[in-house]
Design an enzyme around this catalytic site. Structure first.
Site, PDB file in Angstrom:
ATOM      1  CB  SER A 145      -0.389  -7.829  -3.237  1.00 38.28           C
ATOM      2  OG  SER A 145      -1.283  -6.679  -3.364  1.00 38.28           O
ATOM      3  CB  SER A 173      -1.003  11.830   0.292  1.00 43.44           C
ATOM      4  OG  SER A 173      -0.411  12.595   1.087  1.00 43.44           O
ATOM      5  CD  GLN A 216      -6.239  16.755   7.506  1.00 48.17           C
ATOM      6  OE1 GLN A 216      -7.160  17.096   8.417  1.00 48.17           O
ATOM      7  NE2 GLN A 216      -6.621  15.607   6.890  1.00 48.17           N
ATOM      8  CB  CYS A 224      -1.497  11.500   9.138  1.00 44.88           C
ATOM      9  SG  CYS A 224      -3.016  11.645   8.177  1.00 44.88           S
ATOM     10  N   GLY A 259       1.114  -1.070   0.109  1.00 45.01           N
ATOM     11  CA  GLY A 259       0.088   0.157   0.119  1.00 45.01           C
ATOM     12  C   GLY A 259       0.875   1.252  -0.117  1.00 45.01           C
ATOM     13  CE  LYS A 290     -10.106   9.174  12.053  1.00 47.35           C
ATOM     14  NZ  LYS A 290      -9.720   8.697  10.718  1.00 47.35           N
ATOM     15  CG  HIS A 341      -1.651  16.452   6.684  1.00 47.09           C
ATOM     16  ND1 HIS A 341      -1.905  15.978   5.342  1.00 47.09           N
ATOM     17  CD2 HIS A 341      -2.227  15.242   7.382  1.00 47.09           C
ATOM     18  CE1 HIS A 341      -2.641  15.159   5.103  1.00 47.09           C
ATOM     19  NE2 HIS A 341      -3.008  14.491   6.201  1.00 47.09           N
TER      20      HIS A 341
END
EC number: 1.2.1.11
Length: 362
Positions: free
Chosen positions: A49, A168, A165, A138, A21, A237, A266
């Site tokens: 995978s 990605s 942000q 993140c 990933g 979060k 970010h």
């Protein structure tokens, strides 16, 4: 099983689940770059995978299919997979004897699972009743190394944050969508001067964008999923995870999360209030002393952190330090960090190294 080094020390076995990933790919680089000496590294992914060959630490490693037996003999298992996969397979790995370090949101707010940023609360990683340690979101991680250092000295009482942000943060599909939108608007200098012209320019793109509005030539004041009363999951979060990591259950937190046309990294504008007076000079000195923080703070000379200068690097960058003019005991600061490195893969690796060192020392 765990290997030994030349001095006879124990070298733990590591499994990386989700090796193919977006975050897993960054993790392969981090495992190669960092000096920590793992023994065997097993790469694990979905059945589709399995069989691929990936390179880590200069060696070709064949990816294994996710199954209970891949965790036999594993000391630490890092999970970089969707929430549902972690929720199902994290307990399986723990039951087979591995300490799980999970980068998803599946376990973050479980009171029996520590939520760890090594610079802030490393000791929490040793108390893991379920054999699982969670890695924060993140956005929270972008500011936590800096705020953790300031909290230790002056005691945080409130945070108001506005995040900027990167695409990605929505995964590879977010990166692809931003790149497609940028290609669609490139060369037309008239765009952005009339309401609706950017949407019209993007009308030929597929309608399944991960963003609720155009991201090219725009900012979108929404990131995450709807959690009711106007709040997004990303915003909640920041509130809930900051409280848990810092150990301040009544910390006052308000966040507005904004998606911006940046590929990776970010940024967060932070309004931080403390229990007593703190000067900018004192805060600068404290931040400059942190090994994982880089201070870029001379706005008059054009020196401050930006995503394009931080992407692909490990530190947390801090600048625009100011004493709030109208709020006592409050600092304003701008924090930048690569959301795929410190915001995900690097912090996960650092937690895993803490556990590996603990296990090796037994």
């Amino acid at each position: 099983m765990s290997a030994t080094d030349g001095a006879g020390g124990r070298r733990p076995t590591l499994a990386l689940v989700g090796a193919t990933g977006a975050v897993g790919t960054v993790m392969l680089d981090i495992l190669t770059e960092r000096p920590y000496q793992w023994g065997e590294i097993r790469l694990v992914a979905s059945a589709r995978s399995a069989g691929r060959t990936l390179r880590v630490r200069g060696e070709d490693v064949v990816v294994r299919a996710l199954a209970p037996e891949v965790f036999d003999g594993v000391d630490v298992a890092m999970f970089d997979v969707p929430d549902a996969v972690s929720a199902e397979w994290g307990p399986v790995a723990a039951a087979r004897g591995a300490v799980v370090v999970d980068n998803s949101g599946a376990f973050r707010m479980d009171p029996a699972v520590p939520l760890v940023v090594p610079e802030v609360n490393a000791a929490d990683a040793r108390v893991r009743p379920k054999g699982i340690i969670a890695n924060p979101n993140c956005t929270t991680l972008t500011m936590m190394a800096a705020l953790g250092a300031l909290h230790r000295r002056w005691g945080l009482t409130a945070i108001v944050a506005a995040s900027y942000q990167a695409a990605s943060g929505a995964g590879q599909v977010g990166i692809d969508r931003l790149q497609d939108e940028l290609a669609a608007v490139a060369g037309d200098r008239s765009l952005g001067s009339v309401a609706g012209d950017v949407r019209k320019a993007l009308s030929g793109l597929p309608g399944n964008s991960p963003f609720p509005a155009p991201l090219a030539l725009n900012v979108v004041p929404w990131a995450g999923s709807d959690k009711g009363d106007g709040w997004s999951s990303e915003e909640l979060k920041v509130r809930n995870e900051s409280r848990k990591i810092l150990g301040i259950p009544d910390l006052k937190v308000s966040a507005t999360c904004v998606r911006v046309p940046v590929v990776t990294t970010h940024s967060v504008a932070v309004h931080a209030t403390f229990a007593g007076p703190v000067t900018v000079a004192e805060a600068r000195a404290e931040l400059a002393a942190q090994p994982s923080v880089v201070l870029l703070d001379d706005a008059a000379a054009g020196i401050f952190p930006t995503p394009v200068d931080a992407v692909g690097t490990d530190p947390t960058y801090v600048g625009r330090l100011r004493q709030s003019l109208d709020f006592p005991d409050t600092l304003e600061l701008f924090v930048v960090g690569d959301n795929l490195r410190k915001g995900a893969a690097l912090n996960t690796a650092e937690i895993a190294e803490l556990v590996g060192a603990e296990l090796a020392g037994r």
